[in-house]
Design a protein around this motif. Structure first.
Motif, PDB file in Angstrom:
ATOM      1  N   PRO A   1       0.807  -1.223   0.088  1.00 25.79           N
ATOM      2  CA  PRO A   1       0.114  -0.014   0.135  1.00 25.79           C
ATOM      3  C   PRO A   1       1.057   1.266  -0.114  1.00 25.79           C
ATOM      4  O   PRO A   1       1.940   1.313   0.265  1.00 25.79           O
ATOM      5  N   PRO A   2       0.302   2.375  -0.517  1.00 19.84           N
ATOM      6  CA  PRO A   2       1.080   3.852  -0.215  1.00 19.84           C
ATOM      7  C   PRO A   2       1.566   3.962   1.039  1.00 19.84           C
ATOM      8  O   PRO A   2       0.779   3.393   2.293  1.00 19.84           O
ATOM      9  N   LEU A   3       2.531   4.644   1.235  1.00 24.08           N
ATOM     10  CA  LEU A   3       2.974   5.130   2.492  1.00 24.08           C
ATOM     11  C   LEU A   3       2.020   5.763   3.253  1.00 24.08           C
ATOM     12  O   LEU A   3       1.471   6.822   2.680  1.00 24.08           O
ATOM     13  N   GLY A   4       1.735   5.320   4.544  1.00 22.25           N
ATOM     14  CA  GLY A   4       0.625   6.162   5.435  1.00 22.25           C
ATOM     15  C   GLY A   4      -0.560   5.971   5.049  1.00 22.25           C
ATOM     16  O   GLY A   4      -1.898   6.582   5.364  1.00 22.25           O
ATOM     17  N   TYR A   5      -1.099   4.979   3.945  1.00 21.21           N
ATOM     18  CA  TYR A   5      -2.350   4.279   3.556  1.00 21.21           C
ATOM     19  C   TYR A   5      -3.265   4.174   4.906  1.00 21.21           C
ATOM     20  O   TYR A   5      -2.622   3.329   5.698  1.00 21.21           O
ATOM     21  N   SER A   6      -4.434   4.695   4.906  1.00 16.24           N
ATOM     22  CA  SER A   6      -5.218   4.353   5.924  1.00 16.24           C
ATOM     23  C   SER A   6      -6.637   4.404   5.717  1.00 16.24           C
ATOM     24  O   SER A   6      -7.121   5.030   4.889  1.00 16.24           O
ATOM     25  N   ILE A   7      -7.376   3.530   6.597  1.00 11.79           N
ATOM     26  CA  ILE A   7      -8.841   3.449   6.457  1.00 11.79           C
ATOM     27  C   ILE A   7      -9.363   4.233   7.854  1.00 11.79           C
ATOM     28  O   ILE A   7      -8.795   3.894   8.792  1.00 11.79           O
ATOM     29  N   LEU A   8     -10.150   5.304   7.650  1.00 13.37           N
ATOM     30  CA  LEU A   8     -10.629   5.889   9.141  1.00 13.37           C
ATOM     31  C   LEU A   8     -11.489   5.180   9.995  1.00 13.37           C
ATOM     32  O   LEU A   8     -12.364   4.322   9.356  1.00 13.37           O
ATOM     33  N   LYS A   9     -11.557   5.623  11.215  1.00 18.12           N
ATOM     34  CA  LYS A   9     -12.254   5.027  12.090  1.00 18.12           C
ATOM     35  C   LYS A   9     -13.746   5.297  11.796  1.00 18.12           C
ATOM     36  O   LYS A   9     -14.298   6.310  11.105  1.00 18.12           O
ATOM     37  N   GLY A  10     -14.655   4.303  11.962  1.00 20.43           N
ATOM     38  CA  GLY A  10     -16.003   4.322  11.785  1.00 20.43           C
ATOM     39  C   GLY A  10     -16.227   3.746  10.204  1.00 20.43           C
ATOM     40  O   GLY A  10     -17.697   3.674   9.890  1.00 20.43           O
ATOM     41  N   ALA A  11     -15.367   3.314   9.621  1.00 23.00           N
ATOM     42  CA  ALA A  11     -15.643   2.859   7.972  1.00 23.00           C
ATOM     43  C   ALA A  11     -15.911   1.575   8.108  1.00 23.00           C
ATOM     44  O   ALA A  11     -15.550   0.734   8.988  1.00 23.00           O
ATOM     45  N   ASN A  12     -16.649   1.010   7.095  1.00 17.33           N
ATOM     46  CA  ASN A  12     -17.260  -0.213   7.163  1.00 17.33           C
ATOM     47  C   ASN A  12     -15.920  -1.185   6.896  1.00 17.33           C
ATOM     48  O   ASN A  12     -15.555  -1.055   5.789  1.00 17.33           O
ATOM     49  N   ILE A  13     -15.688  -2.385   7.522  1.00 23.56           N
ATOM     50  CA  ILE A  13     -14.411  -3.039   7.433  1.00 23.56           C
ATOM     51  C   ILE A  13     -14.712  -3.956   6.142  1.00 23.56           C
ATOM     52  O   ILE A  13     -13.753  -3.671   5.136  1.00 23.56           O
ATOM     53  N   MET A  14     -15.738  -4.718   5.771  1.00 23.03           N
ATOM     54  CA  MET A  14     -15.784  -5.662   4.617  1.00 23.03           C
ATOM     55  C   MET A  14     -16.050  -4.981   3.507  1.00 23.03           C
ATOM     56  O   MET A  14     -15.345  -5.317   2.195  1.00 23.03           O
ATOM     57  N   GLN A  15     -16.601  -3.820   3.357  1.00 21.92           N
ATOM     58  CA  GLN A  15     -16.713  -2.915   2.125  1.00 21.92           C
ATOM     59  C   GLN A  15     -15.495  -2.345   1.748  1.00 21.92           C
ATOM     60  O   GLN A  15     -15.094  -2.487   0.397  1.00 21.92           O
TER      61      GLN A  15
END
Length: 352
Positions: free
Chosen positions: A113-127
């Motif tokens: 993944p790109p450096l610092g790639y993130s998924i934010l709090k509250g996001a749907n995990i499986m989607q």
């Protein structure tokens, strides 16, 4: 479905797979032999070794077992693999090209993944997991819906690949990657082995498909017979100690002749703690820890079982009777008889 305990004809077919459609594209007629390895502990969940008569380029290959029984011909996929690393030998008469091949999950392992790639709090995990896989994987995805969301921002490590990042991500929703024999990627829910029901029973009667040799292993090293729990938060301090000194338990301090201590300093306690709660927590933790895992390795003729399946072992001559075990690895030799070397695990509670 054939009766796997009865005689049948068996052959194997190999097809190149079109990665755009995931359908069989054309047959290979230059394969000598192959071995398929499925392993729940492997990052890509398996691999294969395939011997050709001549060189082949990188492509996906699908392996089928063909059975003919009572005049009925059936075809069973055994796995779909990406051909990668060839090596060749020549014995003076014939050339053999041995190729290492890997499951479609290898494509997720090939880039980070790109450096610092993130998924934010509250996001749907499986989607988010489905979006990542569809972007970085050519294999079809059989998705699943879940309302689980992230409690905190989920950030990629600098040494992550899309495979490790995706595996860690879906673990937050209690899922893991799985594959079917057609090479499609699935999300498998984490399951308690005690809740699984056997899909096949291996017997040692006259119609058994089991080979004679069975190997059993277990290890009690590191299983504690003493649990200490220390709670120190919010100006409160509690200490509890639970000891297994039961003479009927092979794990006890009496039978092992020594204490094997596990200390917990961050107990998962909800509500306002008390000394009684901490003691109860220590007692429960020790009882839950007092189990031993057995692994059983054996070989059988092909019958369609797969990684993650629960099977019943009734091999009385080996001391196994009505044992429920979970398959964790397989090695399938694509040769007459189609022998499957299999490893399964089961647990036994030794106290509490």
């Amino acid at each position: 479905m054939p009766d796997w305990t009865k005689p049948m004809q068996q052959t194997f077919e190999y097809y190149e797979v079109d990665p755009a459609t995931w359908y069989d594209k054309k047959p290979f007629d230059n394969v000598k032999t192959s071995t398929i390895k499925r392993d729940s502990d492997a990052e890509t969940l398996g691999s294969a070794t395939i011997d050709f008569n001549d060189m082949v380029g990188e492509c996906y290959i699908r392996i089928y077992l063909i059975t003919i029984q009572n005049g009925i011909r059936e075809r069973f996929p055994l796995g779909t693999f990406l051909i990668q690393t060839p090596s060749s030998t020549f014995d003076g008469k014939n050339k053999t090209v041995s190729v290492d091949a890997y499951t479609p999950l290898l494509e997720l392992k090939e880039s980070p993944p790109p450096l610092g790639y993130s998924i934010l709090k509250g996001a749907n995990i499986m989607q988010n997991a489905k979006m990542i896989l569809r972007e970085h994987l050519r294999a079809p995805l059989i998705g699943t819906d879940s309302s689980e969301t992230l409690y905190n921002d989920f950030v990629a490590n600098s040494n992550d690949t899309w495979l490790s990042f995706g595996s860690d991500l879906i673990a937050n929703a209690r899922y893991k990657f799985d594959l079917d024999e057609m090479g499609r990627v699935l999300f498998a829910p984490e399951q308690n082995m005690f809740a699984l029901q056997p899909v096949y029973t291996y017997n040692d009667d006259n119609s058994s498909i089991l080979y004679p040799e069975v190997t059993m292993e277990h290890d009690i090293y590191g299983i504690p017979n003493v649990i200490e729990v220390v709670y120190s938060q919010n100006n409160k301090y509690f200490y509890a100690r639970s000891v297994n000194d039961d003479t009927n338990s092979p794990l006890s301090t009496v039978n092992r002749g020594r204490e094997i201590i596990s200390r917990v300093t961050d107990p998962d306690i909800s509500g306002i703690p008390s000394q009684a709660m901490i003691q109860e927590y220590a007692d429960r933790l020790l009882k839950n820890s007092s189990t031993i895992e057995y692994s059983v390795s054996y070989t059988h003729a092909y019958c369609g079982t797969r990684i993650g399946d629960c099977v019943r072992l009734n091999y009385r001559r080996a001391g196994l009777q009505d044992v429920k075990a979970k398959i964790v690895s397989q090695s399938i030799k694509c040769e007459p008889g189609c022998p499957v070397s299999e490893k399964a695990i089961y647990t036994v509670k030794l106290w509490g």
